[in-house]
Write a protein that holds these residues in place. Structure first.
Motif, PDB file in Angstrom:
ATOM      1  N   LEU A  11       0.829  -1.201   0.000  1.00 44.98           N
ATOM      2  CA  LEU A  11       0.000   0.000   0.000  1.00 44.98           C
ATOM      3  C   LEU A  11       0.871   1.261   0.000  1.00 44.98           C
ATOM      4  CD1 LEU A  11      -2.980   0.239  -0.330  1.00 44.98           C
ATOM      5  CD2 LEU A  11      -3.226   0.479   2.116  1.00 44.98           C
ATOM      6  N   ALA A  12       1.985   1.207   0.708  1.00 47.25           N
ATOM      7  CA  ALA A  12       2.911   2.350   0.699  1.00 47.25           C
ATOM      8  C   ALA A  12       3.442   2.590  -0.715  1.00 47.25           C
ATOM      9  CB  ALA A  12       4.059   2.117   1.678  1.00 47.25           C
ATOM     10  N   ALA A  13       3.777   1.512  -1.416  1.00 48.52           N
ATOM     11  CA  ALA A  13       4.267   1.647  -2.795  1.00 48.52           C
ATOM     12  C   ALA A  13       3.170   2.192  -3.708  1.00 48.52           C
ATOM     13  CB  ALA A  13       4.770   0.295  -3.311  1.00 48.52           C
ATOM     14  N   PHE A  14       1.940   1.763  -3.483  1.00 39.99           N
ATOM     15  CA  PHE A  14       0.817   2.223  -4.305  1.00 39.99           C
ATOM     16  C   PHE A  14       0.675   3.749  -4.232  1.00 39.99           C
ATOM     17  CE2 PHE A  14      -3.607   3.242  -5.172  1.00 39.99           C
ATOM     18  CZ  PHE A  14      -3.840   2.526  -6.332  1.00 39.99           C
ATOM     19  N   THR A  15       0.932   4.320  -3.077  1.00 35.35           N
ATOM     20  CA  THR A  15       0.750   5.767  -2.911  1.00 35.35           C
ATOM     21  C   THR A  15       1.803   6.583  -3.658  1.00 35.35           C
ATOM     22  OG1 THR A  15       2.058   5.904  -0.872  1.00 35.35           O
ATOM     23  CG2 THR A  15      -0.297   5.427  -0.647  1.00 35.35           C
ATOM     24  N   ARG A  16       2.878   5.960  -4.117  1.00 34.22           N
ATOM     25  CA  ARG A  16       3.916   6.676  -4.864  1.00 34.22           C
ATOM     26  C   ARG A  16       3.603   6.613  -6.368  1.00 34.22           C
ATOM     27  NH1 ARG A  16       6.657   4.074  -0.912  1.00 34.22           N
ATOM     28  NH2 ARG A  16       7.846   2.640  -2.191  1.00 34.22           N
ATOM     29  N   VAL A  17       2.433   7.116  -6.725  1.00 29.84           N
ATOM     30  CA  VAL A  17       1.921   7.015  -8.098  1.00 29.84           C
ATOM     31  C   VAL A  17       2.849   7.633  -9.130  1.00 29.84           C
ATOM     32  CG1 VAL A  17      -0.494   6.791  -7.438  1.00 29.84           C
ATOM     33  CG2 VAL A  17       0.461   9.055  -7.817  1.00 29.84           C
ATOM     34  N   ALA A  18       3.597   8.653  -8.770  1.00 29.36           N
ATOM     35  CA  ALA A  18       4.502   9.297  -9.725  1.00 29.36           C
ATOM     36  C   ALA A  18       5.597   8.339 -10.190  1.00 29.36           C
ATOM     37  CB  ALA A  18       5.134  10.536  -9.101  1.00 29.36           C
ATOM     38  N   SER A  19       5.850   7.296  -9.422  1.00 25.72           N
ATOM     39  CA  SER A  19       6.909   6.344  -9.756  1.00 25.72           C
ATOM     40  C   SER A  19       6.463   5.215 -10.673  1.00 25.72           C
ATOM     41  CB  SER A  19       7.462   5.728  -8.469  1.00 25.72           C
ATOM     42  OG  SER A  19       8.029   6.716  -7.649  1.00 25.72           O
ATOM     43  N   TRP A  20       5.162   4.995 -10.793  1.00 32.14           N
ATOM     44  CA  TRP A  20       4.722   3.851 -11.601  1.00 32.14           C
ATOM     45  C   TRP A  20       3.568   4.132 -12.566  1.00 32.14           C
ATOM     46  CZ3 TRP A  20      -0.319   2.490 -10.596  1.00 32.14           C
ATOM     47  CH2 TRP A  20      -0.840   2.850  -9.345  1.00 32.14           C
ATOM     48  N   TRP A  21       2.882   5.249 -12.424  1.00 23.58           N
ATOM     49  CA  TRP A  21       1.743   5.551 -13.296  1.00 23.58           C
ATOM     50  C   TRP A  21       2.248   5.854 -14.702  1.00 23.58           C
ATOM     51  CZ3 TRP A  21      -3.199   5.125 -11.481  1.00 23.58           C
ATOM     52  CH2 TRP A  21      -4.236   5.577 -12.299  1.00 23.58           C
ATOM     53  N   SER A  22       1.534   5.422 -15.717  1.00 24.32           N
ATOM     54  CA  SER A  22       1.930   5.637 -17.105  1.00 24.32           C
ATOM     55  C   SER A  22       1.719   7.084 -17.536  1.00 24.32           C
ATOM     56  CB  SER A  22       1.102   4.724 -18.024  1.00 24.32           C
ATOM     57  OG  SER A  22       1.317   5.069 -19.374  1.00 24.32           O
ATOM     58  N   LYS A  23       2.705   7.619 -18.251  1.00 23.58           N
ATOM     59  CA  LYS A  23       2.579   8.981 -18.787  1.00 23.58           C
ATOM     60  C   LYS A  23       1.423   9.085 -19.772  1.00 23.58           C
ATOM     61  CE  LYS A  23       5.914   8.482 -22.557  1.00 23.58           C
ATOM     62  NZ  LYS A  23       5.062   8.782 -23.683  1.00 23.58           N
ATOM     63  N   ASP A  24       1.081   7.951 -20.394  1.00 21.40           N
ATOM     64  CA  ASP A  24      -0.008   7.930 -21.369  1.00 21.40           C
ATOM     65  C   ASP A  24      -1.369   8.185 -20.737  1.00 21.40           C
ATOM     66  OD1 ASP A  24       1.875   7.332 -23.316  1.00 21.40           O
ATOM     67  OD2 ASP A  24       1.545   5.170 -23.142  1.00 21.40           O
ATOM     68  N   HIS A  25      -1.449   8.080 -19.428  1.00 22.00           N
ATOM     69  CA  HIS A  25      -2.718   8.305 -18.734  1.00 22.00           C
ATOM     70  C   HIS A  25      -2.597   9.467 -17.753  1.00 22.00           C
ATOM     71  CE1 HIS A  25      -4.582   4.932 -20.656  1.00 22.00           C
ATOM     72  NE2 HIS A  25      -3.499   4.233 -20.404  1.00 22.00           N
ATOM     73  N   THR A  26      -1.911  10.500 -18.217  1.00 23.75           N
ATOM     74  CA  THR A  26      -1.830  11.766 -17.495  1.00 23.75           C
ATOM     75  C   THR A  26      -2.251  12.873 -18.457  1.00 23.75           C
ATOM     76  OG1 THR A  26       0.460  12.254 -18.127  1.00 23.75           O
ATOM     77  CG2 THR A  26       0.152  10.942 -16.118  1.00 23.75           C
ATOM     78  N   TYR A  27      -2.634  13.991 -17.900  1.00 13.84           N
ATOM     79  CA  TYR A  27      -2.966  15.148 -18.728  1.00 13.84           C
ATOM     80  C   TYR A  27      -1.707  15.906 -19.128  1.00 13.84           C
ATOM     81  CZ  TYR A  27      -7.968  14.602 -17.974  1.00 13.84           C
ATOM     82  OH  TYR A  27      -9.253  14.115 -17.969  1.00 13.84           O
ATOM     83  N   SER A  28      -0.688  15.892 -18.268  1.00 13.27           N
ATOM     84  CA  SER A  28       0.532  16.655 -18.523  1.00 13.27           C
ATOM     85  C   SER A  28       1.564  15.878 -19.328  1.00 13.27           C
ATOM     86  CB  SER A  28       1.167  17.070 -17.190  1.00 13.27           C
ATOM     87  OG  SER A  28       1.628  15.925 -16.476  1.00 13.27           O
ATOM     88  N   GLY A  29       1.379  14.555 -19.460  1.00 14.34           N
ATOM     89  CA  GLY A  29       2.352  13.747 -20.172  1.00 14.34           C
ATOM     90  C   GLY A  29       3.542  13.341 -19.320  1.00 14.34           C
ATOM     91  N   ASP A  30       3.488  13.624 -18.018  1.00 15.62           N
ATOM     92  CA  ASP A  30       4.610  13.320 -17.132  1.00 15.62           C
ATOM     93  C   ASP A  30       4.088  12.865 -15.773  1.00 15.62           C
ATOM     94  OD1 ASP A  30       6.930  13.153 -15.641  1.00 15.62           O
ATOM     95  OD2 ASP A  30       7.599  15.190 -16.104  1.00 15.62           O
TER      96      ASP A  30
END
Length: 174
Positions: free
Chosen positions: A44-63
């Motif tokens: 759960l701690a790792a899940f909260t670090r979304v910036a480390s694993w979320w895909s850029k393709d599913h962001t509005y900013s691309g990052d």
């Protein structure tokens, strides 16, 4: 031995379970789960670090570096835009440390629809690690119907959890 290594790699790469549980014109429920080789609190701690694993393709900013998750009731799963502004993807409604997080809001393109959603993220202990289960339910009015959004949301969340699984395994939850 080579076959065992290939099988282990495939098990680490794919979600344990991804499915559209229910979908109709008014909403949907999708469920995704992954087995992890880390303890439940670390998962759960790792899940909260979304910036480390979320895909850029599913962001509005691309990052994904622009993403953050403030893990407290009222906290925000937000994305800031480099030139100012941003978006609230979801709001934290419930936190049981090491066990469960519930977030509310409309993901991605659902934001501009008359839809609300609930994302329930829970972690349970299993032999050899933990299982993270993510359930997202959304209902309301969507142009084209909720049943059209369900497979797309399910596929996006399955992809995110594949990325999360790799991150959690690599980082050991730290």
């Amino acid at each position: 031995m080579r076959y065992l290594i290939c099988i282990a790699g495939l098990l680490l790469a794919a979600p344990l379970n991804a499915e559209v549980v229910h979908a109709d014109a008014h909403g949907f429920e999708v469920r995704n789960a992954v087995q992890l080789v880390v303890a439940a609190p670390d998962a759960l701690a790792a899940f909260t670090r979304v910036a480390s694993w979320w895909s850029k393709d599913h962001t509005y900013s691309g990052d994904p570096a622009n993403l953050s998750l403030d893990l407290r009731p009222g906290g925000c799963f937000c994305e800031r835009f480099p030139k100012g502004g941003g978006i609230e993807h979801l709001r934290v409604a419930y936190v049981d440390p090491g066990k469960q997080i519930i977030l509310v809001g409309a993901l991605g393109p659902l934001l501009s629809e008359a839809v609300n959603g609930v994302m329930d993220v829970s972690v349970t202990k299993i032999a050899g690690g933990s299982r993270l289960t993510l359930i997202y339910r959304a209902s309301g009015f969507t142009n084209g119907g909720g049943d059209k959004f369900a497979p797309k949301v399910d596929a996006m969340l399955a992809d995110q959890l594949k990325r999360f699984r790799a991150f959690a395994a690599d980082r050991g939850g730290r």
